[in-house]
Design a protein around this motif. Structure first.
Motif, PDB file in Angstrom:
ATOM      1  N   ASN A  37      22.706  -4.438  -9.358  1.00 49.27           N
ATOM      2  CA  ASN A  37      21.655  -4.333 -10.383  1.00 49.27           C
ATOM      3  C   ASN A  37      20.333  -4.902  -9.889  1.00 49.27           C
ATOM      4  N   TYR A  38      20.416  -5.976  -9.112  1.00 46.98           N
ATOM      5  CA  TYR A  38      19.195  -6.599  -8.575  1.00 46.98           C
ATOM      6  C   TYR A  38      18.499  -5.673  -7.574  1.00 46.98           C
ATOM      7  N   LEU A  39      19.272  -5.069  -6.687  1.00 46.72           N
ATOM      8  CA  LEU A  39      18.680  -4.150  -5.714  1.00 46.72           C
ATOM      9  C   LEU A  39      18.078  -2.932  -6.415  1.00 46.72           C
ATOM     10  N   GLU A  40      18.706  -2.487  -7.498  1.00 42.10           N
ATOM     11  CA  GLU A  40      18.123  -1.407  -8.306  1.00 42.10           C
ATOM     12  C   GLU A  40      16.822  -1.854  -8.955  1.00 42.10           C
ATOM     13  N   PHE A  41      16.791  -3.102  -9.410  1.00 43.53           N
ATOM     14  CA  PHE A  41      15.572  -3.685  -9.981  1.00 43.53           C
ATOM     15  C   PHE A  41      14.428  -3.641  -8.961  1.00 43.53           C
ATOM     16  N   LEU A 101       0.852  -1.190   0.000  1.00 44.20           N
ATOM     17  CA  LEU A 101       0.000   0.000   0.000  1.00 44.20           C
ATOM     18  C   LEU A 101       0.887   1.238   0.000  1.00 44.20           C
ATOM     19  N   TYR A 102       0.853   1.993  -1.093  1.00 40.39           N
ATOM     20  CA  TYR A 102       1.712   3.167  -1.245  1.00 40.39           C
ATOM     21  C   TYR A 102       1.410   4.193  -0.143  1.00 40.39           C
ATOM     22  N   GLY A 103       2.474   4.710   0.466  1.00 40.09           N
ATOM     23  CA  GLY A 103       2.299   5.699   1.530  1.00 40.09           C
ATOM     24  C   GLY A 103       2.095   5.080   2.899  1.00 40.09           C
ATOM     25  N   TYR A 144      10.691  -1.405  -1.377  1.00 32.67           N
ATOM     26  CA  TYR A 144      11.728  -0.652  -2.090  1.00 32.67           C
ATOM     27  C   TYR A 144      11.149   0.189  -3.221  1.00 32.67           C
ATOM     28  N   SER A 145      10.217  -0.377  -3.978  1.00 34.46           N
ATOM     29  CA  SER A 145       9.632   0.390  -5.085  1.00 34.46           C
ATOM     30  C   SER A 145       8.825   1.571  -4.565  1.00 34.46           C
ATOM     31  N   ASN A 146       8.066   1.353  -3.502  1.00 30.61           N
ATOM     32  CA  ASN A 146       7.279   2.454  -2.926  1.00 30.61           C
ATOM     33  C   ASN A 146       8.170   3.551  -2.357  1.00 30.61           C
ATOM     34  N   LYS A 147       9.315   3.151  -1.818  1.00 28.52           N
ATOM     35  CA  LYS A 147      10.221   4.126  -1.210  1.00 28.52           C
ATOM     36  C   LYS A 147      10.966   4.946  -2.264  1.00 28.52           C
ATOM     37  N   HIS A 148      11.290   4.313  -3.391  1.00 28.48           N
ATOM     38  CA  HIS A 148      12.180   4.961  -4.369  1.00 28.48           C
ATOM     39  C   HIS A 148      11.475   5.455  -5.625  1.00 28.48           C
ATOM     40  N   GLN A 149      10.191   5.155  -5.772  1.00 25.24           N
ATOM     41  CA  GLN A 149       9.465   5.603  -6.953  1.00 25.24           C
ATOM     42  C   GLN A 149       8.325   6.535  -6.566  1.00 25.24           C
ATOM     43  N   GLN A 180       4.420   7.838  -6.919  1.00 23.99           N
ATOM     44  CA  GLN A 180       3.205   7.011  -6.927  1.00 23.99           C
ATOM     45  C   GLN A 180       2.921   6.409  -8.306  1.00 23.99           C
ATOM     46  N   ILE A 181       3.160   7.180  -9.355  1.00 21.28           N
ATOM     47  CA  ILE A 181       2.759   6.765 -10.700  1.00 21.28           C
ATOM     48  C   ILE A 181       3.503   5.517 -11.185  1.00 21.28           C
ATOM     49  N   THR A 182       4.742   5.297 -10.695  1.00 21.39           N
ATOM     50  CA  THR A 182       5.515   4.127 -11.142  1.00 21.39           C
ATOM     51  C   THR A 182       5.906   3.204  -9.982  1.00 21.39           C
ATOM     52  N   ALA A 183       5.273   3.354  -8.840  1.00 22.13           N
ATOM     53  CA  ALA A 183       5.661   2.551  -7.669  1.00 22.13           C
ATOM     54  C   ALA A 183       5.220   1.097  -7.794  1.00 22.13           C
ATOM     55  N   GLY A 184       4.068   0.860  -8.385  1.00 21.99           N
ATOM     56  CA  GLY A 184       3.571  -0.506  -8.498  1.00 21.99           C
ATOM     57  C   GLY A 184       4.342  -1.282  -9.555  1.00 21.99           C
ATOM     58  N   TYR A 185       4.705  -2.521  -9.252  1.00 25.04           N
ATOM     59  CA  TYR A 185       5.391  -3.336 -10.248  1.00 25.04           C
ATOM     60  C   TYR A 185       4.397  -4.276 -10.923  1.00 25.04           C
ATOM     61  N   THR A 186       4.705  -4.653 -12.155  1.00 24.09           N
ATOM     62  CA  THR A 186       3.776  -5.483 -12.918  1.00 24.09           C
ATOM     63  C   THR A 186       3.886  -6.942 -12.480  1.00 24.09           C
ATOM     64  N   ILE A 187       2.846  -7.692 -12.791  1.00 20.18           N
ATOM     65  CA  ILE A 187       2.800  -9.108 -12.428  1.00 20.18           C
ATOM     66  C   ILE A 187       3.961  -9.874 -13.056  1.00 20.18           C
ATOM     67  N   PHE A 188       4.373  -9.466 -14.246  1.00 13.80           N
ATOM     68  CA  PHE A 188       5.413 -10.210 -14.961  1.00 13.80           C
ATOM     69  C   PHE A 188       6.712 -10.279 -14.164  1.00 13.80           C
ATOM     70  N   VAL A 189       7.049  -9.210 -13.445  1.00 14.37           N
ATOM     71  CA  VAL A 189       8.292  -9.228 -12.653  1.00 14.37           C
ATOM     72  C   VAL A 189       8.028  -9.563 -11.189  1.00 14.37           C
ATOM     73  N   ALA A 190       6.743  -9.721 -10.829  1.00 18.49           N
ATOM     74  CA  ALA A 190       6.387  -9.851  -9.412  1.00 18.49           C
ATOM     75  C   ALA A 190       6.982 -11.092  -8.759  1.00 18.49           C
ATOM     76  N   GLU A 191       7.131 -12.178  -9.515  1.00 22.24           N
ATOM     77  CA  GLU A 191       7.595 -13.425  -8.897  1.00 22.24           C
ATOM     78  C   GLU A 191       9.113 -13.538  -8.823  1.00 22.24           C
ATOM     79  N   VAL A 192       9.829 -12.554  -9.346  1.00 17.70           N
ATOM     80  CA  VAL A 192      11.292 -12.645  -9.351  1.00 17.70           C
ATOM     81  C   VAL A 192      11.844 -12.499  -7.930  1.00 17.70           C
ATOM     82  N   ALA A 193      11.442 -11.449  -7.233  1.00 16.35           N
ATOM     83  CA  ALA A 193      11.983 -11.195  -5.892  1.00 16.35           C
ATOM     84  C   ALA A 193      11.631 -12.328  -4.928  1.00 16.35           C
TER      85      ALA A 193
END
Length: 595
Positions: A548-552, A365-367, A398-403, A405-418
């Protein structure tokens, strides 16, 4: 293992702190009313966006509404999932769903409006209003949908049907979580008791074959009884998806699902073809299982029992968390510190209780922060589930902290990587620290079974989805009989002839919630392949890959998913990551066989 008859018995530290969102229902209702009012303001933009300033004002207001609505919706969902039988919580969720329809209705005019603009008009708007730089990427991305958006009137009509179109999924959810009553099993005192999902995950691994068979039959009993009702909900979901794909002028339902993330259709098809071309190692493992268990006929209730006995052990939740932290130490101190905070600050709801939603998930949940739902059973499976879900949670954090609101959510395609990187790091840590040869073999067996479930089973599901949607597109019948015939054939093809199928096997499709989220499950397999590649490089000490992974993890949806993974060092447009994963499975089976 701790079992709880009531949520009141669960320690506070193992329950969500939902006051992080709202202290009371009254606060929730106040935001609900705010969203209703702001939604009226969104309506007022319809027909009145004439310049860059008006465009910015609308998009800014829409983002404000989106954040507020997500708070309202997530709070209702989390409360509802804690007890699906509780009327107040379910009514909050219904209200939130209805509010979502209103929000969608208020903004439905925008995409047709945007796609009705000439590109140079949009460029002038952006040039005139500097605030639009923030929305620029999304605005240009929307032009990709130009051929797939309906008229303003038809888009508004579809938005009004939102609740009805999601009805099959909601109906299945209520059947599967609130109404399902499993058959009876015999407890340790010789008494008959109703099976629960948590008990099933234990009993299906029991060394006593009679107990496994009894649990298997009891688990499938309601799905067999309800096969026609569930087939109706699944058929409706598939046909709705196919109809919407046709209305929006996509070549197929599959291509509609892949379009938004720019995933080439070949990624999906190559996954199935490459896996089918490498099923020999699966067949070898099925034969190996039959030999190790020394059974005349291998049955479906023999597929989960560990092949190494006498080494299974309880892993209490606190111990599981500590083990996970040690296993994930290659990801660095900052990663570990955040993980500790998540446990201490009650971001996780740990225990199975009556009426609680089954399974496990992470909801960022962003914020605010991520919320993780578990149904922890103090065993090795639960340890892996914990590591998996905390991977999702860290990605969200990490995405919510560094992105923005407009780009904080990650897509399902990359969701299972982490989540899967965490699992690979965990199994390697456990194998490295195995107490003896038997425990190491037990862990190898466990990872092979995890691999099978996360990769081969999901590819089989992906093929089932592809074929059922193709049948709908060709006007062929979709019912309990056709679903069962297809599912049974695929199950045999993916597991091999050494497995003798049960009568219940063919009804496996009836218990899969993911089928109501079309073309979702293949991403478990692609994500798994990508994660294996990344984790192996991190464990080899490759500092560049780790960075690179932590940046991802911090990237959210700031680029298309295929491109984000390329930056992390994995190219899923090539068959190489899939082949590497399949080669690893082959090596694991051979190592287990040789031990």
């Amino acid at each position: 293992m701790n079992t709880y008859n009531s949520r009141n018995d669960v320690p506070e530290k193992e329950k969500w702190n939902l006051s992080d969102i709202y202290d009371s229902i009254e606060e929730w209702e106040e935001d609900y009313r705010k969203v209703e009012e702001l939604t009226k303001e969104l309506h007022s933009f319809n027909g009145n966006i004439k310049d860059g300033k008006a465009l910015y004002n609308f998009l800014h207001k829409e983002e404000e509404v989106e954040l507020l609505f997500k708070n309202v919706y997530v709070y209702a969902k989390l409360k509802g999932d804690l007890d699906t039988r509780e009327t107040l919580a379910q009514s909050l969720l219904e209200k939130a769903d209805q509010l979502g329809v209103k929000v969608n209705s208020a903004t439905s005019f925008f995409t047709p409006f945007l796609l009705g603009l000439e590109k140079d008009t949009l460029e002038r708007f952006i040039q005139d209003e500097t605030g639009l730089d923030y929305f620029k990427k999304d605005l240009y991305d929307a032009f990709r949908y130009k051929d797939h958006v309906l008229t303003k009137e038809n888009e508004e009509l579809l938005s009004q049907l939102g609740e009805s179109l999601s009805s099959p999924s909601r109906t299945f959810g209520m059947i599967n979580n609130a109404d399902i009553k499993f058959g009876e099993v015999t407890n340790d005192d010789g008494e008959k008791v109703e099976l629960t999902r948590g008990q099933y995950s234990k009993l299906i691994e029991d060394e006593d074959r009679t107990k496994r068979e009894e649990a298997y039959k009891a688990y499938y009993e309601p799905y067999v009884q309800l096969k026609n009702s569930i087939a109706s909900t699944l058929s409706s979901a598939i046909k709705t998806n196919v109809t919407l794909s046709k209305l929006r002028h996509y070549p197929s339902a599959l291509e509609k699902s892949l379009f938004g993330k720019k995933i080439p259709k070949e990624v999906y098809e190559n996954l199935i073809q490459t896996t089918r071309a490498n099923l020999d190692s699966m067949y070898k493992y099925t034969e190996l299982r039959k030999e190790t268990l020394a059974v005349d006929q291998l049955r479906q209730y023999d597929l989960a029992v560990p092949l190494v006995s006498g080494v299974k052990e309880d892993i209490p939740y606190d111990e599981a968390y500590e083990t996970m932290m040690k296993a994930l130490s290659p990801l660095g101190n900052d990663y570990l510190q955040v993980l500790k905070e998540m446990k201490d600050s009650r971001y996780i709801d740990v225990r199975e209780t009556p009426g609680k939603r089954s399974g496990a998930y992470n909801l960022g949940l962003y914020g605010t922060h991520p919320f993780v739902l578990l149904n922890h059973q103090d065993d090795l499976d639960s340890l892996f589930t914990l590591a998996h879900e905390m991977g999702h949670a860290m990605h969200s954090y990490y995405s919510n902290k560094h992105q923005p609101q407009i780009t904080a959510g990650y897509t399902i395609f990359v969701a299972e990587v982490a989540s899967t990187v965490n699992e690979v790091l965990l199994i390697n840590y456990l194998l490295k620290n195995a107490k003896n040869k038997d425990y190491r073999k037990y862990l190898l067996n466990h990872f092979i079974d995890q691999f099978k479930g996360t990769f081969f089973t999901q590819v089989m599901f992906a093929e089932f989805e592809k074929k059922t949607h193709e049948r709908a597109e060709q006007g062929e019948p979709l019912n309990a009989e056709s679903f069962s015939e297809l599912y049974e054939a695929l199950f045999q093809e993916y597991n091999g002839e050494a497995l003798l199928l049960e009568e219940e096997t063919k009804y496996g499709w009836a218990r899969i919630p993911h089928f109501y989220r079309p073309f979702y499950v293949y991403q478990y397999a692609t994500g798994f392949a990508a994660a294996i590649d990344i984790a192996n490089k991190i464990m080899s000490g490759d500092e560049e890959v780790l960075a690179n992974y932590l940046e991802f993890l911090k990237s959210g949806s700031s680029d298309y998913p295929i491109e984000l993974l390329k930056k992390a060092g994995v190219d899923l447009t090539s068959p190489e990551p899939i082949e590497n994963a399949l080669n690893l499975f082959k090596e694991l089976v051979e190592e287990f066989s040789a031990e």
